[in-house]
Design an enzyme around this catalytic site. Structure first.
Site, PDB file in Angstrom:
ATOM      1  N   TRP A  68     -42.901   8.534  47.041  1.00 44.77           N
ATOM      2  CA  TRP A  68     -43.766   7.871  48.013  1.00 44.77           C
ATOM      3  C   TRP A  68     -45.025   8.668  48.342  1.00 44.77           C
ATOM      4  O   TRP A  68     -45.979   8.123  48.871  1.00 44.77           O
ATOM      5  CB  TRP A  68     -43.001   7.616  49.320  1.00 44.77           C
ATOM      6  CG  TRP A  68     -42.215   8.802  49.810  1.00 44.77           C
ATOM      7  CD1 TRP A  68     -40.875   9.011  49.652  1.00 44.77           C
ATOM      8  CD2 TRP A  68     -42.709   9.941  50.524  1.00 44.77           C
ATOM      9  NE1 TRP A  68     -40.502  10.209  50.220  1.00 44.77           N
ATOM     10  CE2 TRP A  68     -41.613  10.798  50.765  1.00 44.77           C
ATOM     11  CE3 TRP A  68     -43.968  10.325  50.994  1.00 44.77           C
ATOM     12  CZ2 TRP A  68     -41.737  12.013  51.448  1.00 44.77           C
ATOM     13  CZ3 TRP A  68     -44.101  11.534  51.670  1.00 44.77           C
ATOM     14  CH2 TRP A  68     -42.989  12.360  51.891  1.00 44.77           C
ATOM     15  N   ASN A  69     -45.046   9.961  48.054  1.00 37.18           N
ATOM     16  CA  ASN A  69     -46.124  10.792  48.613  1.00 37.18           C
ATOM     17  C   ASN A  69     -47.459  10.632  47.885  1.00 37.18           C
ATOM     18  O   ASN A  69     -48.524  10.730  48.505  1.00 37.18           O
ATOM     19  CB  ASN A  69     -45.704  12.262  48.647  1.00 37.18           C
ATOM     20  CG  ASN A  69     -45.348  12.807  47.285  1.00 37.18           C
ATOM     21  OD1 ASN A  69     -44.787  12.100  46.449  1.00 37.18           O
ATOM     22  ND2 ASN A  69     -45.666  14.059  47.041  1.00 37.18           N
ATOM     23  N   LYS A  74     -39.217   2.340  39.094  1.00 38.05           N
ATOM     24  CA  LYS A  74     -38.796   2.090  40.467  1.00 38.05           C
ATOM     25  C   LYS A  74     -39.639   2.965  41.391  1.00 38.05           C
ATOM     26  O   LYS A  74     -39.350   4.144  41.599  1.00 38.05           O
ATOM     27  CB  LYS A  74     -37.317   2.410  40.691  1.00 38.05           C
ATOM     28  CG  LYS A  74     -36.784   1.831  42.012  1.00 38.05           C
ATOM     29  CD  LYS A  74     -35.640   2.622  42.597  1.00 38.05           C
ATOM     30  CE  LYS A  74     -36.107   3.769  43.455  1.00 38.05           C
ATOM     31  NZ  LYS A  74     -36.856   3.369  44.668  1.00 38.05           N
ATOM     32  N   PRO A  75     -40.706   2.402  41.959  1.00 41.41           N
ATOM     33  CA  PRO A  75     -41.438   3.155  42.970  1.00 41.41           C
ATOM     34  C   PRO A  75     -40.708   3.074  44.306  1.00 41.41           C
ATOM     35  O   PRO A  75     -39.830   2.221  44.495  1.00 41.41           O
ATOM     36  CB  PRO A  75     -42.786   2.427  43.040  1.00 41.41           C
ATOM     37  CG  PRO A  75     -42.465   1.020  42.664  1.00 41.41           C
ATOM     38  CD  PRO A  75     -41.297   1.082  41.709  1.00 41.41           C
ATOM     39  N   ASP A  76     -41.049   3.939  45.227  1.00 44.21           N
ATOM     40  CA  ASP A  76     -40.512   3.818  46.576  1.00 44.21           C
ATOM     41  C   ASP A  76     -40.988   2.495  47.174  1.00 44.21           C
ATOM     42  O   ASP A  76     -42.158   2.138  47.072  1.00 44.21           O
ATOM     43  CB  ASP A  76     -40.974   4.990  47.437  1.00 44.21           C
ATOM     44  CG  ASP A  76     -40.247   5.044  48.769  1.00 44.21           C
ATOM     45  OD1 ASP A  76     -40.634   4.272  49.675  1.00 44.21           O
ATOM     46  OD2 ASP A  76     -39.315   5.842  48.917  1.00 44.21           O
ATOM     47  N   GLY A 132     -39.270  13.932  42.657  1.00 51.93           N
ATOM     48  CA  GLY A 132     -38.613  13.811  43.950  1.00 51.93           C
ATOM     49  C   GLY A 132     -37.930  15.101  44.343  1.00 51.93           C
ATOM     50  O   GLY A 132     -38.330  16.194  43.927  1.00 51.93           O
ATOM     51  N   SER A 133     -36.878  14.992  45.120  1.00 49.12           N
ATOM     52  CA  SER A 133     -36.199  16.176  45.648  1.00 49.12           C
ATOM     53  C   SER A 133     -35.350  16.850  44.572  1.00 49.12           C
ATOM     54  O   SER A 133     -34.915  16.217  43.603  1.00 49.12           O
ATOM     55  CB  SER A 133     -35.306  15.786  46.825  1.00 49.12           C
ATOM     56  OG  SER A 133     -34.183  15.042  46.376  1.00 49.12           O
ATOM     57  N   GLU A 149     -39.954  16.628  38.115  1.00 45.94           N
ATOM     58  CA  GLU A 149     -40.761  17.474  38.999  1.00 45.94           C
ATOM     59  C   GLU A 149     -40.137  17.404  40.376  1.00 45.94           C
ATOM     60  O   GLU A 149     -40.081  16.336  40.998  1.00 45.94           O
ATOM     61  CB  GLU A 149     -42.221  17.047  39.070  1.00 45.94           C
ATOM     62  CG  GLU A 149     -43.017  18.085  39.856  1.00 45.94           C
ATOM     63  CD  GLU A 149     -44.420  17.667  40.207  1.00 45.94           C
ATOM     64  OE1 GLU A 149     -44.706  17.517  41.404  1.00 45.94           O
ATOM     65  OE2 GLU A 149     -45.219  17.483  39.276  1.00 45.94           O
ATOM     66  N   LEU A 150     -39.697  18.564  40.854  1.00 47.64           N
ATOM     67  CA  LEU A 150     -38.873  18.607  42.050  1.00 47.64           C
ATOM     68  C   LEU A 150     -39.570  19.384  43.168  1.00 47.64           C
ATOM     69  O   LEU A 150     -40.780  19.364  43.263  1.00 47.64           O
ATOM     70  CB  LEU A 150     -37.503  19.193  41.688  1.00 47.64           C
ATOM     71  CG  LEU A 150     -36.831  18.527  40.473  1.00 47.64           C
ATOM     72  CD1 LEU A 150     -35.526  19.203  40.131  1.00 47.64           C
ATOM     73  CD2 LEU A 150     -36.633  17.041  40.718  1.00 47.64           C
ATOM     74  N   CYS A 190     -45.780  18.251  46.595  1.00 45.78           N
ATOM     75  CA  CYS A 190     -44.871  19.230  45.993  1.00 45.78           C
ATOM     76  C   CYS A 190     -45.544  20.577  45.772  1.00 45.78           C
ATOM     77  O   CYS A 190     -44.891  21.618  45.826  1.00 45.78           O
ATOM     78  CB  CYS A 190     -44.357  18.702  44.652  1.00 45.78           C
ATOM     79  SG  CYS A 190     -43.555  17.100  44.725  1.00 45.78           S
ATOM     80  N   GLU A 216     -37.821  23.841  51.945  1.00 46.95           N
ATOM     81  CA  GLU A 216     -39.070  23.106  51.806  1.00 46.95           C
ATOM     82  C   GLU A 216     -39.264  22.211  53.034  1.00 46.95           C
ATOM     83  O   GLU A 216     -38.394  21.414  53.370  1.00 46.95           O
ATOM     84  CB  GLU A 216     -39.051  22.259  50.535  1.00 46.95           C
ATOM     85  CG  GLU A 216     -40.355  21.522  50.285  1.00 46.95           C
ATOM     86  CD  GLU A 216     -40.316  20.682  49.015  1.00 46.95           C
ATOM     87  OE1 GLU A 216     -41.374  20.503  48.384  1.00 46.95           O
ATOM     88  OE2 GLU A 216     -39.220  20.208  48.654  1.00 46.95           O
TER      89      GLU A 216
END
Length: 532
Positions: A172-173, A196-198, A247-248, A269-270, A303, A401
C-alpha cells in the site's frame, strides 16, 4: 521521562479545494474496474479524512483461478510479440504517464495520504523504469553466445524465455511504483501478471493498468484481483509461475515457503531498519536537509527510509540544531496540490505502531527533540515528524521497524563503532553516508551490509539509478529489482549447445586411452592459451 517542552507543532500546509468526490467519479470508477475480476464487493477509504473512497470488486478463490486462466491464454500470444514491439508499449506508457500525471497524483494522494511531492517520486520512478526497460530489454533478453566445450566445434547459445504468469503482491505504501513499476520488466520479458494490490490503494494500480492497455498492452495480460491478504494472497502465490512480493518480513517468509514448496522462484523486498552515518567532515546543512528527506518522505512509510541516525560526537550538537529546526518547520497537509512537506499515515494500524514506539521510548527515558504526537486536528491519521534522542537497546524503536515518521539519533566517536552499529541488525536494505570526502565515504559504504548505500543522499540516488540492482540482504529480502537482474528474474534461461564435425567421444580411430590422452593435452593447451 525527559521530553522537551518547546515543541512547536509543525506548520500546516494550505488546504486544497478539491476532494475525493471530485476525483473518484462514477465514470472514473467504471473505467478503472473494467476487466477486474471479482464477484463480491469491498470498500476503500482515504486516510486523510477516513471517508469512503470507492466500492470495489472483491475476488474469491474461483475468481483468482479464472484470472490466471485468462492471463495464461493471453500470455501465449504476448510472448511471441517481438521484444522491440513489447518494449514500445513501455515507451508509450512512459509518455502517457507524464502527460496525465495529475490524474495519478490525485489517486496516490487520496489512497495513501502522502504529500504530492512524495507522490511525484512514484511518477518519476515508474517513468525511469519504463524508459530503461523500454530501451534496454532487447539487449537484456537477446540470445548470448558463449565459448563451447571445444572451441570452434561446440557452438553455445544462451536463450531467455518468459516464465509464464507472474503472481505479484503489491503493498500500500507506494501503490504506483511498487505495482506497475515492478510489473513492467515482467511484461516486456513476455510474461502475463496476476496482481493483488492492497485494496485500500488499488485504484492507483487499476489506473496504471488502464493506461498500459491504452499504450498497447493486451487487456488480459494484466489481471488484478482484490481481497483480504490472508485469503487472496496465498491463492496468487499458489498459481504463479514466479512470485514477486513486497511487504513485511514475516509475510515474506510465508510467501517464500509457499513458493519453495511448488519449486517456483520468488523475489522479496521486505523490511528495513536503515541507518544514516554523518561523518565529522560532512556538510551539516546538506546532511540535515538529507535527513529530513530520508526519514520523513511519505511519512516514513518507505522500506528504504532512514530510521537510525548515527552522528559523530564532535558535530552532533551542530547537526541536531539544524535537523531539529528543519523538522519543526515542516508543513503537514493532505491537499491535492503541492505545498505540504509531509502527509498522513495510511492506516489506524500504522498510527498505533508509531504511537507505541514513541511512547515506549519516552517511558524508558528517551528525549523527544521534535514531534512526538498525533495531529487529529489535521486528520485522523496525522503524526508529527519525530526525532528521538537517548534511545537505548531495550526500547522497541531501537530494533523494530517503525515504518513511520520517527528517527532515532545515536552519537559515535569512532568510525569503526558506527559501522558496527549500523550493521548490528538482521535487516540489510538501505543505508546512507554523509561526508565531503567522497573517496572515504565510498570506502565506508562498501563495508555496510545493505543492498544499496547512498553517499550524500538518503535513498533516492541508488533507487533512481535503475541500471544498477536494488534489493536487500538478510531479513530484507531475496532477489533484486532494476538493472539486468530486475528483468532476467522473470525469465527461464536455456542453454543450446550445437556440436559440430566431431562428437564428444572417441573418434578418428582413437580408442578410449588415446581419446583421454588427447583431451588431457587439449585442456593443457586451452589453459596455456588463456581460454576461459
Amino acid at each position: 521521562m525527559t521530553q522537551t517542552q518547546d515543541r512547536n507543532p509543525a506548520a500546516t500546509a494550505p488546504a486544497g479545494t478539491r476532494d475525493a468526490a471530485d476525483v473518484v467519479t462514477p465514470e472514473l470508477l467504471a473505467r478503472l474496474t473494467r476487466g477486474v475480476a471479482g464477484s463480491g464487493k469491498t470498500v476503500s477509504h482515504t486516510p486523510s479524512t477516513g471517508e469512503k473512497l470507492a466500492d470495489l470488486p472483491e475476488a474469491t478463490a474461483e475468481d483468482v483461478e479464472e484470472a490466471f486462466e485468462r492471463a495464461r491464454q493471453a500470455q501465449r500470444e504476448w510472448q511471441h510479440w517481438p521484444v522491440r514491439r513489447r518494449a514500445a508499449v513501455l515507451l508509450r506508457f512512459h509518455d502517457l504517464v507524464l502527460k496525465r500525471q495529475s490524474e495519478v497524483l490525485d489517486l496516490i494522494q487520496l489512497e495513501t495520504g502522502k504529500a504530492r511531492l512524495h507522490a511525484h517520486e512514484e511518477v518519476l520512478a515508474v517513468c525511469v523504469a519504463a524508459r530503461h526497460y523500454g530501451r534496454k530489454a532487447p539487449s537484456y533478453l537477446a540470445p548470448k553466445r558463449h565459448q563451447g566445450a571445444i572451441p570452434t566445434l561446440t557452438r553455445v547459445s544462451e536463450l531467455r524465455h518468459p516464465r509464464g504468469v507472474v503472481g505479484q503482491i503489491a503493498p500500500w505504501n507506494y501503490p504506483f511504483e511498487l505495482s506497475v513499476g515492478d510489473a513492467l520488466p515482467a511484461f516486456v520479458a513476455g510474461n502475463a501478471v496476476v496482481m493483488k494490490p492492497d485494496t485500500e490503494t488499488s485504484l492507483t494500480a487499476m489506473w496504471a493498468r488502464q493506461l498500459l492497455i491504452e499504450a498497447g498492452l493486451p487487456e488480459d495480460v494484466w489481471q488484478i484481483v482484490l481481497g483480504e491478504g490472508p485469503v487472496i494472497g496465498p491463492e496468487v502465490v499458489n498459481r504463479g509461475d514466479y512470485v514477486s512480493f513486497t511487504g513485511s518480513t514475516a509475510t515474506g517468509r510465508r510467501v517464500a515457503q509457499q513458493a519453495a514448496a511448488r519449486l517456483v522462484g520468488c523475489s522479496l523486498e521486505l523490511g528495513g531498519k536503515n541507518a544514516m552515518i554523518v561523518l565529522p567532515d560532512a556538510d551539516l546543512d546538506k546532511a540535515a536537509a538529507g535527513a529530513v528527506r530520508g526519514a520523513f518522505s511519505s511519512a516514513g512509510q518507505l522500506c528504504i527510509s532512514i530510521e537510525r541516525l548515527y552522528v559523530h560526537d564532535s558535530i552532533a550538537d551542530a547537526f541536531l540544531e539544524r535537523f531539529v529546526a528543519r523538522t519543526k518547520a515542516m508543513r503537514l497537509g493532505s491537499a491535492l496540490a503541492y505545498g505540504a512537506d509531509m502527509g498522513s499515515l495510511v492506516s489506524e494500524q500504522q498510527l498505533r505502531n508509531v504511537t507505541r514506539h514513541v511512547a515506549d521510548a519516552v517511558e524508558q527515558g528517551a528525549t523527544v527533540l521534535a514531534g512526538g504526537r498525533a495531529r487529529p486536528d489535521l486528520g485522523p491519521l496525522f503524526y508529527e515528524p519525530t526525532i528521538l534522542d537517548g534511545v537505548t537497546e531495550p526500547m522497541t524503536v531501537c530494533a523494530e521497524e517503525t515504518f513511520g515518521p520517527v528517527v532515532s539519533v545515536y552519537r559515535f566517536q569512532d568510525v569503526e563503532d558506527a559501522v558496527e552499529l549500523a550493521n548490528a541488525t538482521p535487516y540489510g536494505l538501505n543505508s546512507s553516508v554523509w561526508s565531503t570526502n567522497g573517496r572515504r565515504a565510498r570506502a565506508l559504504a562498501a563495508r555496510l551490509r545493505t543492498g544499496t548505500v547512498n553517499v550524500n543522499e538518503g535513498y533516492s540516488s541508488a533507487y533512481g539509478s535503475v541500471r544498477a540492482p536494488m534489493g536487500g540482504m538478510g531479513d530484507s529480502g531475496l532477489g533484486r529489482r532494476h538493472g539486468s537482474e530486475g528483468i532476467l528474474k522473470y525469465t527461464e534461461v536455456q542453454t543450446v549447445a550445437h556440436q559440430r564435425l566431431l562428437p564428444m567421444a572417441p573418434s578418428l580411430g582413437m580408442d578410449d586411452r588415446r581419446y583421454a590422452a588427447f583431451m588431457s593435452r587439449s585442456l593443457k593447451a586451452m589453459k596455456a592459451l588463456r581460454l576461459r
